[in-house]
Design an enzyme around this catalytic site. Structure first.
Site, PDB file in Angstrom:
ATOM      1  N   GLY A 269      56.823  18.581  -9.097  1.00 24.24           N
ATOM      2  CA  GLY A 269      56.085  17.625  -8.539  1.00 24.24           C
ATOM      3  C   GLY A 269      56.406  17.335  -7.018  1.00 24.24           C
ATOM      4  O   GLY A 269      57.149  17.942  -6.341  1.00 24.24           O
ATOM      5  N   ASP A 270      56.102  15.964  -6.573  1.00 26.96           N
ATOM      6  CA  ASP A 270      56.556  15.618  -5.421  1.00 26.96           C
ATOM      7  C   ASP A 270      58.217  15.616  -5.144  1.00 26.96           C
ATOM      8  O   ASP A 270      58.609  15.921  -3.980  1.00 26.96           O
ATOM      9  CB  ASP A 270      55.967  14.217  -4.957  1.00 26.96           C
ATOM     10  CG  ASP A 270      54.557  14.320  -4.595  1.00 26.96           C
ATOM     11  OD1 ASP A 270      54.113  15.071  -3.849  1.00 26.96           O
ATOM     12  OD2 ASP A 270      53.927  13.445  -5.238  1.00 26.96           O
ATOM     13  N   GLY A 271      58.903  15.242  -6.046  1.00 27.31           N
ATOM     14  CA  GLY A 271      60.376  14.995  -5.799  1.00 27.31           C
ATOM     15  C   GLY A 271      60.919  16.510  -5.573  1.00 27.31           C
ATOM     16  O   GLY A 271      61.855  16.600  -4.933  1.00 27.31           O
ATOM     17  N   THR A 272      60.229  17.526  -6.391  1.00 30.17           N
ATOM     18  CA  THR A 272      61.069  18.771  -6.096  1.00 30.17           C
ATOM     19  C   THR A 272      60.561  19.464  -4.724  1.00 30.17           C
ATOM     20  O   THR A 272      61.418  20.048  -4.371  1.00 30.17           O
ATOM     21  CB  THR A 272      60.378  19.898  -7.209  1.00 30.17           C
ATOM     22  OG1 THR A 272      60.586  19.400  -8.705  1.00 30.17           O
ATOM     23  CG2 THR A 272      60.685  21.146  -6.954  1.00 30.17           C
ATOM     24  N   ILE A 273      59.401  19.072  -4.391  1.00 31.36           N
ATOM     25  CA  ILE A 273      58.877  19.509  -3.126  1.00 31.36           C
ATOM     26  C   ILE A 273      59.662  18.943  -2.175  1.00 31.36           C
ATOM     27  O   ILE A 273      60.389  19.420  -1.116  1.00 31.36           O
ATOM     28  CB  ILE A 273      57.527  19.482  -2.718  1.00 31.36           C
ATOM     29  CG1 ILE A 273      56.612  19.830  -3.691  1.00 31.36           C
ATOM     30  CG2 ILE A 273      57.026  19.458  -1.335  1.00 31.36           C
ATOM     31  CD1 ILE A 273      55.169  19.432  -3.582  1.00 31.36           C
ATOM     32  N   ASN A 274      60.077  17.497  -1.964  1.00 32.61           N
ATOM     33  CA  ASN A 274      61.117  16.836  -1.160  1.00 32.61           C
ATOM     34  C   ASN A 274      62.371  17.714  -1.277  1.00 32.61           C
ATOM     35  O   ASN A 274      63.110  17.880  -0.052  1.00 32.61           O
ATOM     36  CB  ASN A 274      61.163  15.481  -1.649  1.00 32.61           C
ATOM     37  CG  ASN A 274      62.210  14.561  -0.769  1.00 32.61           C
ATOM     38  OD1 ASN A 274      63.340  14.664  -1.052  1.00 32.61           O
ATOM     39  ND2 ASN A 274      61.414  13.773  -0.049  1.00 32.61           N
TER      40      ASN A 274
ATOM     41  N   LEU B  81      47.578  12.786   9.048  1.00 36.31           N
ATOM     42  CA  LEU B  81      47.734  14.262   9.156  1.00 36.31           C
ATOM     43  C   LEU B  81      49.148  14.527   9.275  1.00 36.31           C
ATOM     44  O   LEU B  81      50.023  14.032   9.622  1.00 36.31           O
ATOM     45  CB  LEU B  81      47.014  14.891  10.663  1.00 36.31           C
ATOM     46  CG  LEU B  81      45.472  14.493  10.385  1.00 36.31           C
ATOM     47  CD1 LEU B  81      45.066  14.557  12.063  1.00 36.31           C
ATOM     48  CD2 LEU B  81      44.585  15.057   9.435  1.00 36.31           C
TER      49      LEU B  81
ATOM     50  N   ASP C  37      50.478  16.038  13.414  1.00 38.38           N
ATOM     51  CA  ASP C  37      49.858  15.342  14.440  1.00 38.38           C
ATOM     52  C   ASP C  37      51.122  14.706  14.985  1.00 38.38           C
ATOM     53  O   ASP C  37      50.672  14.147  16.081  1.00 38.38           O
ATOM     54  CB  ASP C  37      48.924  14.622  14.291  1.00 38.38           C
ATOM     55  CG  ASP C  37      49.285  13.312  13.451  1.00 38.38           C
ATOM     56  OD1 ASP C  37      50.462  13.313  12.696  1.00 38.38           O
ATOM     57  OD2 ASP C  37      48.424  12.243  13.062  1.00 38.38           O
TER      58      ASP C  37
ATOM     59  N   GLU D 270      61.865   9.533  -4.565  1.00 41.53           N
ATOM     60  CA  GLU D 270      63.244   9.355  -4.600  1.00 41.53           C
ATOM     61  C   GLU D 270      63.667   8.102  -4.200  1.00 41.53           C
ATOM     62  O   GLU D 270      63.264   7.686  -3.015  1.00 41.53           O
ATOM     63  CB  GLU D 270      63.927  10.477  -3.745  1.00 41.53           C
ATOM     64  CG  GLU D 270      63.820  11.855  -4.496  1.00 41.53           C
ATOM     65  CD  GLU D 270      64.075  12.126  -5.673  1.00 41.53           C
ATOM     66  OE1 GLU D 270      65.284  11.480  -6.084  1.00 41.53           O
ATOM     67  OE2 GLU D 270      63.468  12.659  -6.550  1.00 41.53           O
TER      68      GLU D 270
END
Length: 299
Positions: free
Chosen positions: A66-71, A215, A218, A271
């Protein structure tokens, strides 16, 4: 990319049993793709596996979760030398997958894995907080942060992203705005904020489109401040509508400073970070990430 070049997939332990992913990996391996898989167990594993990826000269590192892993993976990539830095791929396996969803990354495992390995590498921005923490998608403060940090795991597992919204409605009795001062180039706002969204990406908390025009290439951060007196109608509107709302202040900034007399908590891609002062700036073109050809987040 060359099929023989190594792709290292760093997989959040919660997604290790995904049978569709196992089938997709085996299929691509049968086609000749060189894919190595590592599974995280505890904090710091992502960094250790990225160190291994550098030793093995991997061309692509895929964050599976999820977003935490990507972070975690994006943060570790950001501090590497540009010349030797692998490209980031994304495999959405979390509860909300806010960044992957708004970027248009497929949910079907084979399609997502092919994109993560073969997709065009695009330069994207990364946001930095107090010179030491990062977020690739969004920082949220106020009531929205309390929703995402307090939502029970069982509710998230059962309902996915909508669980944050349901839990938020249940917790309306605790709704209290944060009093703070927010400033940036040619911008100053002071008052009580119900929700603060600072977006590199567009949505957080399982689909709350706090920064609908953001975006990721940008060189700007989109800030949205929900300031309504009539809290429930504006909260509902901010979670479900993209059009202009008089209870929301919006601005694009390259950097901003947030100060509060009391401790605030911001949620950086899932996080938490607490404090009374936050300096947030954008690092243009900080990473290369494999994204869909018509990715909505690209200018």
């Amino acid at each position: 990319m060359d099929k023989n070049s190594l792709t290292l997939l760093i997989l959040n332990g919660k997604g290790a049993g995904n049978e569709d992913l196992r089938v997709a990996i085996n299929k691509l391996r049968d086609e000749g793709f060189n894919i190595a898989v590592r599974v995280t167990w505890e904090k710091g594993d992502g960094q250790r596996y990225l160190d291994e990826a550098m030793t093995l000269q991997a061309e692509t590192v895929v964050a599976g979760g999820g977003d935490g892993t990507i972070n975690e993976i994006a943060t570790a990539l950001a501090v590497l030398e540009v010349a030797s830095r692998p490209v980031l791929g994304i495999l959405p396996l979390g509860t909300a997958n806010d960044f992957a969803t708004s970027a248009g990354i497929p949910t079907e495992m084979e399609a997502a894995l092919r994109l993560a390995i073969q997709g065009k590498a695009c330069e994207i921005d990364l946001a930095r907080v107090n010179q030491q923490r990062y977020f690739i998608n969004m920082a949220t403060g106020g009531f929205g942060t309390r929703i995402t940090t307090e939502t029970p795991e069982k509710l998230k597992s059962a309902l996915g992203g909508v669980s944050y919204f349901i839990h938020g409605l249940v917790r309306m009795d605790t709704l209290k705005p944060d009093s703070c001062d927010i400033s940036g180039p040619d911008f100053h706002w002071q008052g009580d904020a119900l929700v603060i969204g600072i977006g590199n990406g567009r949505q957080a908390g399982g689909g709350q489109r706090l920064c609908p025009a953001a975006l990721i290439d940008d060189g700007q951060l989109d800030i949205s401040i929900v300031t309504a007196q009539e809290l429930l109608p504006t909260l509902m509107h901010s979670l479900t509508g993209d059009d202009e709302n008089p209870g929301i202040v919006r601005k694009q900034l390259q950097s901003l400073h947030i100060r509060s007399l009391h401790e605030m908590t911001f949620n950086l891609d899932g996080e938490p970070l607490s404090g009374r002062e936050f300096h947030i700036d954008v690092l243009p073109g900080a990473l290369r990430c494999r994204l869909p050809p018509q990715c909505p987040l690209l200018a």
